[in-house]
Design a protein around this motif. Structure first.
Motif, PDB file in Angstrom:
ATOM      1  N   ARG A  34      40.695   3.066 -24.104  1.00  0.00           N
ATOM      2  CA  ARG A  34      41.334   4.798 -23.838  1.00  0.00           C
ATOM      3  C   ARG A  34      40.121   5.362 -23.227  1.00  0.00           C
ATOM      4  NH1 ARG A  34      44.553   8.926 -25.947  1.00  0.00           N
ATOM      5  NH2 ARG A  34      45.275   7.608 -27.144  1.00  0.00           N
TER       6      ARG A  34
ATOM      7  N   LEU B 136      40.021   6.851 -20.199  1.00  0.00           N
ATOM      8  CA  LEU B 136      41.634   7.763 -20.049  1.00  0.00           C
ATOM      9  C   LEU B 136      40.417   9.452 -19.240  1.00  0.00           C
ATOM     10  CD1 LEU B 136      44.613   8.554 -19.782  1.00  0.00           C
ATOM     11  CD2 LEU B 136      43.703   9.155 -22.570  1.00  0.00           C
TER      12      LEU B 136
ATOM     13  N   TYR C 206      48.328   8.011 -21.267  1.00  0.00           N
ATOM     14  CA  TYR C 206      47.467   5.984 -21.968  1.00  0.00           C
ATOM     15  C   TYR C 206      48.469   6.042 -22.390  1.00  0.00           C
ATOM     16  CZ  TYR C 206      45.213   3.574 -25.715  1.00  0.00           C
ATOM     17  OH  TYR C 206      44.729   2.157 -26.257  1.00  0.00           O
TER      18      TYR C 206
END
Length: 135
Positions: free
Chosen positions: A11, A14, A37
């Motif tokens: 993450r 991202l 994601y």
């Protein structure tokens, strides 16, 4: 290749990955970061990023059964980093991590994969819209 790190997508990558794909006009990845994601971390998916410092300069997404088949969904290298072997490195690392005997590729950039020794095969893509399904 100096100062490049290849890591499993997380993450924390991202926003920087979305900026990379957005720069190429790949709106299917840049329209909704949460959807992106989920897609890049879904079951059977291997996603790797190449970083130079804090910048994501390459990414690859492969789906695989882990044993025989693997399919390339995304390979993107920042324009400044193309031609340095980064794409080949990501292809090798992703197939090795995902598992599989072969990596099937559907692409618009034929010359690149032919230079790597890939054989040509016919392929088609159906979208949800083609099949009358909601997006």
């Amino acid at each position: 290749m100096t100062d490049i790190s290849i890591d499993t997508f997380a993450r924390t990558h991202l926003d920087r990955l979305v900026a990379l794909v957005d720069g190429e006009g790949w709106t299917e990845y840049s329209e909704d970061a949460d959807r992106t994601y989920r897609a890049l971390t879904g079951p059977g998916t291997t996603t790797l990023v190449a970083t130079a410092g804090q910048r994501v300069v390459g990414a690859i997404q492969v789906q695989s059964d882990g044993i025989i088949q693997a399919h390339l969904s995304m390979l993107l290298i920042d324009r400044e980093w193309r031609g340095r072997g980064l794409g080949s490195r990501l292809l090798r690392d992703a197939l090795d991590q995902a598992g599989g005997v072969q990596l099937d590729i559907r692409t618009r950039t034929e010359g690149y994969y032919e230079r790597l020794g890939a054989s040509r095969s016919l392929g088609y893509r159906l979208t949800r819209e083609n099949l009358g399904l909601a997006r």
